[in-house]
Enzyme design. Structure first.
Site, PDB file in Angstrom:
ATOM      1  N   ARG A  99       0.823  -1.210   0.000  1.00  0.00           N
ATOM      2  CA  ARG A  99       0.000   0.000   0.000  1.00  0.00           C
ATOM      3  C   ARG A  99       0.854   1.256   0.000  1.00  0.00           C
ATOM      4  O   ARG A  99       0.439   2.289  -0.513  1.00  0.00           O
ATOM      5  CB  ARG A  99      -0.997  -0.027   1.166  1.00  0.00           C
ATOM      6  CG  ARG A  99      -2.125  -1.036   0.945  1.00  0.00           C
ATOM      7  CD  ARG A  99      -2.989  -1.220   2.183  1.00  0.00           C
ATOM      8  NE  ARG A  99      -2.227  -1.649   3.351  1.00  0.00           N
ATOM      9  CZ  ARG A  99      -1.867  -2.911   3.601  1.00  0.00           C
ATOM     10  NH1 ARG A  99      -2.220  -3.873   2.765  1.00  0.00           N
ATOM     11  NH2 ARG A  99      -1.186  -3.214   4.680  1.00  0.00           N
TER      12      ARG A  99
ATOM     13  N   GLU B 207       3.818  -6.618  13.511  1.00  0.00           N
ATOM     14  CA  GLU B 207       2.845  -6.727  14.594  1.00  0.00           C
ATOM     15  C   GLU B 207       2.393  -8.175  14.748  1.00  0.00           C
ATOM     16  O   GLU B 207       2.108  -8.638  15.841  1.00  0.00           O
ATOM     17  CB  GLU B 207       1.648  -5.825  14.285  1.00  0.00           C
ATOM     18  CG  GLU B 207       0.562  -5.858  15.329  1.00  0.00           C
ATOM     19  CD  GLU B 207      -0.636  -5.026  14.949  1.00  0.00           C
ATOM     20  OE1 GLU B 207      -1.568  -4.984  15.753  1.00  0.00           O
ATOM     21  OE2 GLU B 207      -0.653  -4.441  13.851  1.00  0.00           O
TER      22      GLU B 207
END
Length: 181
Positions: free
Chosen positions: A63, A100
Protein backbone atom coordinates in the site's frame (compact mmCIF):
# COMPACT_ATOMS: atom_id res chain seq x y z
CA UNK A 1 -8.90 17.01 16.16
CA UNK A 2 -7.83 18.77 12.92
CA UNK A 3 -10.33 18.54 10.05
CA UNK A 4 -8.07 16.37 7.83
CA UNK A 5 -7.48 13.86 10.62
CA UNK A 6 -11.17 13.72 11.45
CA UNK A 7 -12.10 13.24 7.79
CA UNK A 8 -9.53 10.50 7.19
CA UNK A 9 -10.51 8.59 10.33
CA UNK A 10 -14.15 8.67 9.25
CA UNK A 11 -13.21 7.11 5.90
CA UNK A 12 -10.80 4.36 7.04
CA UNK A 13 -12.38 0.93 7.44
CA UNK A 14 -11.46 -1.14 10.49
CA UNK A 15 -11.46 -4.91 9.97
CA UNK A 16 -11.46 -6.61 13.34
CA UNK A 17 -9.49 -9.84 13.97
CA UNK A 18 -7.65 -9.74 10.63
CA UNK A 19 -5.24 -11.17 9.63
CA UNK A 20 -5.40 -12.93 12.99
CA UNK A 21 -7.50 -12.69 16.17
CA UNK A 22 -6.83 -9.56 18.22
CA UNK A 23 -5.55 -7.43 15.32
CA UNK A 24 -7.58 -4.38 14.25
CA UNK A 25 -6.59 -3.93 10.61
CA UNK A 26 -6.91 -0.29 9.46
CA UNK A 27 -7.88 -0.56 5.80
CA UNK A 28 -6.78 2.58 3.94
CA UNK A 29 -7.90 1.28 0.54
CA UNK A 30 -11.16 3.14 1.17
CA UNK A 31 -9.14 6.38 0.94
CA UNK A 32 -7.75 5.38 -2.46
CA UNK A 33 -11.28 4.81 -3.76
CA UNK A 34 -12.17 8.41 -2.94
CA UNK A 35 -10.32 10.78 -5.33
CA UNK A 36 -10.70 13.77 -3.00
CA UNK A 37 -9.39 11.86 0.03
CA UNK A 38 -6.46 10.54 -2.00
CA UNK A 39 -5.65 14.05 -3.28
CA UNK A 40 -5.80 15.44 0.26
CA UNK A 41 -3.33 12.80 1.49
CA UNK A 42 -0.82 13.48 -1.27
CA UNK A 43 -1.11 17.26 -0.87
CA UNK A 44 -0.60 17.01 2.92
CA UNK A 45 2.57 14.97 2.44
CA UNK A 46 3.78 17.24 -0.38
CA UNK A 47 3.33 20.29 1.86
CA UNK A 48 5.45 18.64 4.55
CA UNK A 49 8.12 17.69 1.99
CA UNK A 50 8.32 21.32 0.86
CA UNK A 51 9.75 22.15 4.30
CA UNK A 52 12.64 19.70 3.84
CA UNK A 53 15.05 18.83 1.06
CA UNK A 54 14.01 15.42 -0.26
CA UNK A 55 16.04 13.75 -3.03
CA UNK A 56 13.93 10.63 -3.46
CA UNK A 57 10.75 8.98 -2.25
CA UNK A 58 10.90 5.35 -1.14
CA UNK A 59 7.78 3.32 -0.43
CA UNK A 60 7.12 0.06 1.35
CA UNK A 61 5.36 -2.90 -0.31
CA UNK A 62 2.41 -2.75 -1.07
CA UNK A 63 0.00 0.00 0.00
CA UNK A 64 2.95 2.32 0.49
CA UNK A 65 3.59 2.08 -3.25
CA UNK A 66 0.28 3.79 -3.98
CA UNK A 67 1.07 6.74 -1.73
CA UNK A 68 4.76 6.93 -2.56
CA UNK A 69 4.26 6.72 -6.32
CA UNK A 70 1.69 9.51 -6.30
CA UNK A 71 3.85 11.65 -4.01
CA UNK A 72 6.99 11.14 -6.13
CA UNK A 73 4.97 12.13 -9.21
CA UNK A 74 3.58 15.20 -7.43
CA UNK A 75 7.07 16.27 -6.27
CA UNK A 76 8.82 15.27 -9.50
CA UNK A 77 11.27 13.11 -7.52
CA UNK A 78 12.74 9.65 -8.11
CA UNK A 79 10.74 6.73 -6.69
CA UNK A 80 12.30 3.64 -5.06
CA UNK A 81 10.55 0.40 -4.13
CA UNK A 82 11.09 -1.34 -0.78
CA UNK A 83 9.90 -4.87 -1.57
CA UNK A 84 9.31 -8.16 0.14
CA UNK A 85 12.18 -10.63 -0.25
CA UNK A 86 12.61 -12.13 -3.71
CA UNK A 87 10.56 -9.56 -5.67
CA UNK A 88 13.30 -7.31 -7.05
CA UNK A 89 15.14 -8.46 -10.21
CA UNK A 90 18.59 -6.92 -9.68
CA UNK A 91 21.25 -7.19 -6.96
CA UNK A 92 19.69 -6.33 -3.59
CA UNK A 93 20.44 -5.75 0.05
CA UNK A 94 18.02 -7.09 2.66
CA UNK A 95 16.92 -6.60 6.25
CA UNK A 96 14.88 -8.88 8.52
CA UNK A 97 12.34 -7.30 10.88
CA UNK A 98 9.42 -8.04 13.20
CA UNK A 99 5.81 -7.21 12.29
CA UNK A 100 2.84 -6.73 14.59
CA UNK A 101 1.81 -10.29 13.66
CA UNK A 102 4.98 -12.09 12.50
CA UNK A 103 8.39 -11.60 10.86
CA UNK A 104 9.48 -10.70 7.33
CA UNK A 105 12.38 -9.57 5.15
CA UNK A 106 12.49 -6.52 2.90
CA UNK A 107 14.92 -5.58 0.16
CA UNK A 108 16.00 -2.67 -1.97
CA UNK A 109 18.20 -2.63 -5.03
CA UNK A 110 21.84 -2.14 -4.14
CA UNK A 111 21.82 1.03 -6.27
CA UNK A 112 18.57 2.44 -4.80
CA UNK A 113 20.23 5.65 -3.64
CA UNK A 114 23.52 7.50 -3.78
CA UNK A 115 25.55 8.44 -0.71
CA UNK A 116 24.07 11.59 0.80
CA UNK A 117 20.66 11.28 -0.88
CA UNK A 118 17.90 12.48 1.44
CA UNK A 119 15.22 9.78 1.45
CA UNK A 120 11.62 10.02 2.63
CA UNK A 121 10.19 6.56 3.33
CA UNK A 122 6.42 6.21 2.93
CA UNK A 123 4.01 3.51 4.12
CA UNK A 124 0.29 3.29 4.80
CA UNK A 125 0.58 2.98 8.58
CA UNK A 126 2.93 2.71 11.53
CA UNK A 127 2.24 -0.15 13.92
CA UNK A 128 5.31 -1.58 15.69
CA UNK A 129 7.68 0.37 13.42
CA UNK A 130 9.66 -2.68 12.33
CA UNK A 131 9.10 -2.26 8.61
CA UNK A 132 10.09 1.40 8.53
CA UNK A 133 13.08 0.84 10.83
CA UNK A 134 14.27 -1.95 8.53
CA UNK A 135 13.78 0.25 5.46
CA UNK A 136 15.72 3.08 7.11
CA UNK A 137 18.52 0.64 7.92
CA UNK A 138 18.74 -0.39 4.27
CA UNK A 139 19.06 3.19 3.01
CA UNK A 140 21.57 4.02 5.73
CA UNK A 141 23.60 0.96 4.65
CA UNK A 142 23.86 2.62 1.22
CA UNK A 143 24.95 5.82 3.02
CA UNK A 144 21.66 7.58 2.25
CA UNK A 145 20.29 10.04 4.77
CA UNK A 146 16.78 9.14 5.89
CA UNK A 147 15.08 12.54 6.07
CA UNK A 148 11.99 11.01 7.66
CA UNK A 149 9.13 8.59 7.45
CA UNK A 150 5.53 9.33 6.53
CA UNK A 151 2.35 7.31 6.89
CA UNK A 152 -1.36 7.96 6.79
CA UNK A 153 -2.09 6.18 10.08
CA UNK A 154 -0.23 5.94 13.38
CA UNK A 155 -1.15 3.26 15.92
CA UNK A 156 0.69 4.86 18.87
CA UNK A 157 -0.21 2.19 21.43
CA UNK A 158 1.89 -0.30 19.44
CA UNK A 159 4.96 1.90 19.96
CA UNK A 160 6.25 2.16 16.41
CA UNK A 161 6.29 5.93 16.06
CA UNK A 162 8.07 6.18 19.42
CA UNK A 163 10.75 3.69 18.24
CA UNK A 164 11.19 5.57 14.97
CA UNK A 165 11.66 8.89 16.76
CA UNK A 166 14.08 7.23 19.21
CA UNK A 167 16.09 6.10 16.16
CA UNK A 168 16.37 9.76 15.10
CA UNK A 169 13.73 9.62 12.37
CA UNK A 170 11.26 12.48 11.93
CA UNK A 171 7.75 10.99 11.73
CA UNK A 172 4.80 12.53 9.88
CA UNK A 173 1.39 10.87 10.11
CA UNK A 174 -2.02 12.24 9.19
CA UNK A 175 -4.19 10.48 11.78
CA UNK A 176 -3.98 8.03 14.63
CA UNK A 177 -6.17 5.29 16.07
CA UNK A 178 -6.25 3.82 19.55
CA UNK A 179 -6.73 0.07 19.86
CA UNK A 180 -10.25 0.63 21.20
CA UNK A 181 -11.42 2.70 18.22
Amino acid sequence: MPPLEEFLKSQIRTVRDWPKPGVNFRDVTTLFQDPEAFRMIIEAFALDCARHRIDLIAAVDARGFIIGGALAYRLHQPFVLVRKKGKLPHRTISEDYALEYGTATIEIHADACRPGDRVLIVDDLIATGGTLLAAASLFRALRGEVAGVAAIVDLPELGGSRKLRAAGLPVHTLCEFSETE
